[in-house]
Design an enzyme around this catalytic site. Structure first.
Site, short mmCIF file in Angstrom:
data_model
loop_
_atom_site.label_atom_id
_atom_site.label_comp_id
_atom_site.label_asym_id
_atom_site.label_seq_id
_atom_site.Cartn_x
_atom_site.Cartn_y
_atom_site.Cartn_z
N SER A 46 -2.19 9.04 -10.94
CA SER A 46 -1.36 9.19 -9.74
C SER A 46 0.09 8.81 -10.01
O SER A 46 0.40 8.05 -10.93
CB SER A 46 -1.89 8.32 -8.61
OG SER A 46 -3.25 8.62 -8.35
N GLN A 47 0.96 9.31 -9.18
CA GLN A 47 2.38 8.94 -9.17
C GLN A 47 2.51 7.41 -9.06
O GLN A 47 1.79 6.79 -8.26
CB GLN A 47 3.00 9.63 -7.95
CG GLN A 47 4.45 9.40 -7.70
CD GLN A 47 4.86 10.00 -6.35
OE1 GLN A 47 4.01 10.41 -5.56
NE2 GLN A 47 6.14 10.01 -6.09
#
Ligand code: SAH
Length: 224
Positions: A68-69
């Protein structure tokens, strides 16, 4: 460039990431910020993509999955409001990055990953980096992981069609779960707090895009 020069550059990139992507968007929890500054995200990414490790977005980690970011990892961890004595279940361990962020803050992290190659890689990587308080199991995390329940917190790193009942039942009273819920094109991060045996509180927080949670209480197949 020497190995240590390279590590120095990664450290600088990481500090910049925390300043520009994480703090600026409102993450304030001191333990979360410290963890984001400490965990070497580039070690959770294959060598050919390491140059982008501190960019403001998700990255592929193999088996058609993504890490994920950074901001989303920080946000989900802050929403959990983790305390040092917590035991936390990390569903969809993937690269192991979210698990490492949690492991910097809490006493014990139990990771579950359904894809064996990713689970083995995460295990090996977390061990190499010295995280002795994380264990990773290969299993369907939509069913939770009963042997170590109840959990003070649960973080789900993949999108579910609805909040899986077994995960609610494996929360301690007062425990909370951070989970993206929705369809392939539209999901919202929810915080589910277990108030008592049967009473839960649900807060709808932030729109996001995750890969699907695939399992008995998840989706039955990938979206791609
Ligand atoms: N938290 C991870 C995010 C990885 S992407 C990280 O920091 O890298 C989500 C992961 O969830 C993928 O690795 C996918 O294989 C896994 N996953 C999907 N459904 C699952 C399930 N039912 N049980 C366990 N893991 C699952």
């Amino acid at each position: 460039m020497s190995e240590s020069d390279l590590e120095k550059r990664f450290t600088e990139a990481r500090q910049k990431m925390v300043r520009q992507q994480v703090k600026r968007r409102g993450i304030t929890h001191p333990l979360v910020l410290a963890a984001m500054e400490t965990v070497p995200r580039h070690h959770f990414i294959s060598p050919d993509l390491q140059y982008a490790a501190y960019d403001d977005g998700p990255l592929p980690i193999g088996s058609r999955q993504t890490i994920s970011q950074p901001y989303i990892v920080a946000l989900m961890t802050q929403l959990l409001n983790p305390e040092p004595d917590f035991r936390v279940l990390d569903v969809g361990t993937g690269s192991g990055y979210q698990a490492a962020i949690l492991a910097e803050i809490v006493n014990e992290v139990i990771g579950i990953e359904r894809i064996p190659e990713l689970a083995e890689q995460a295990k090996e990587r977390l061990q190499r980096l010295g995280y002795q308080n994380v264990t990773v199991h290969i299993a369907d995390g939509s069913m939770g992981y009963a042997p170590d329940a109840p959990y003070d917190g649960i973080v789900v790193g993949a999108a579910a069609p609805a909040v899986p009942e077994p995960l609610i039942m494996q929360l301690a009273i007062g425990g909370r779960m951070i989970i993206p819920v929705g369809s392939s094109f539209e999901q919202v991060i929810q915080r589910v707090t277990r108030k008592s045996g049967s009473e839960i509180q649900v807060e709808y927080l932030t729109p996001v895009r995750f890969v699907p949670l695939i399992g008995k209480k998840g989706y039955d197949r990938d979206w791609l």
